[in-house]
Scaffold this active site. Structure first.
Site, PDB file in Angstrom:
ATOM      1  N   LYS A   1       0.534  -1.185   0.256  1.00 19.17           N
ATOM      2  CA  LYS A   1      -0.192  -0.220   0.339  1.00 19.17           C
ATOM      3  C   LYS A   1       1.352   1.157   0.148  1.00 19.17           C
ATOM      4  CE  LYS A   1      -4.537  -1.839   2.433  1.00 19.17           C
ATOM      5  NZ  LYS A   1      -4.499  -1.206   3.617  1.00 19.17           N
TER       6      LYS A   1
ATOM      7  N   ASP B   1      -8.739   2.172   3.188  1.00 18.60           N
ATOM      8  CA  ASP B   1      -9.362   0.607   3.326  1.00 18.60           C
ATOM      9  C   ASP B   1     -10.364   0.327   2.389  1.00 18.60           C
ATOM     10  OD1 ASP B   1      -9.506  -0.183   7.058  1.00 18.60           O
ATOM     11  OD2 ASP B   1      -9.449   2.103   6.877  1.00 18.60           O
TER      12      ASP B   1
END
Ligand code: IMP
Length: 222
Positions: free
Chosen positions: A14, A73
């Site tokens: 990420k 998220d």
């Protein structure tokens, strides 16, 4: 010197993806490290609520006053299951994993591949939330597709080996299952293609791009 965003994540993948995307907007990304157990993920029905709760907790750990902080998220949303596992995707993956998801959809099968994709329609969705020093900005991204009938490929992570993305048209928009797009995995899952191709479909990339559009002129450097 480029402005810095502190990214609350321990996921190196990420971090690399966000670093790449925000560089285009003239923003440097660094990992915001907090002691284990500091950030509590709330039980909530949508990704936005989870992301906002995490941002607000992260504000207590800013490296300096006025620092920008970001969280991201994501989850898998299966239409036939009314969006489950959605915000519970991590928990479901840790417990029943991909085989469990396939069992849940066992009754949704068809010999016709187009019909099978319709019955097993799903999407990855991501929310990237950023505290810009005064307010919270939210970017959203979606990748439409379907759940494969069996695990395919051993690349990627999480639900990648059971998710087949919908083909994309010239504008990068998803197409119906009976239309061949200019970007296609030809029925392969994210787990069976290379990461550069996955990137073209990525819900995470779309969420970060949407977030960057919230900045005046699409980024701090225009
Ligand atoms: P998180 O927001 O990264 O914690 O994602 C929640 C869960 O969704 C993870 O445990 C992954 O299993 C799954 N997930 C999120 N994004 C992806 C993806 O791009 N591929 C596969 N699984 C994903």
């Amino acid at each position: 010197m480029n402005p810095t965003v502190w990214f609350l994540t321990s996921n190196q993948g990420k971090l690399a993806e966000a670093t790449h995307h925000l560089a285009a907007a003239g923003i440097a990304v660094r990992a915001l490290e907090v002691p284990d157990g500091t950030i509590v993920e709330p039980q909530a029905f949508d990704l936005e609520t989870v992301a906002e709760a995490k941002i607000r907790q992260a504000l207590a750990h800013l490296p300096h006053e006025g620092a920008m902080v970001m969280v991201e998220d994501a989850g898998l949303f299966v239409e036939a299951l009314d969006g489950f596992p959605g915000v519970y995707s991590s928990y479901v993956h840790e417990t029943v994993a991909n085989q469990g998801m396939l069992r849940l959809l066992d009754h949704l099968q068809s010999d016709d591949p187009v019909m099978a994709k319709r019955l097993r329609a799903a999407s990855f969705q991501a929310v990237a939330a950023m505290w810009d020093g005064t307010q919270i900005l939210m970017g959203r991204g979606k990748c439409k597709g379907s759940i494969a009938s069996e695990v395919q490929g051993d690349g990627g992570f999480g639900y990648d080996p059971i998710f087949i993305p919908a083909d994309l048209d010239e504008q990068g928009e998803p197409l119906p299952p009976d239309v061949l797009g200019v970007v296609s995995t030809h029925g392969k899952t994210f787990g069976a293609i290379d990461v550069a191709l996955k990137h073209r479909f990525s819900h995470r990339r779309r969420a970060l791009e949407d977030l960057m559009r919230q900045f005046p002129d699409g980024g701090l450097n225009g």
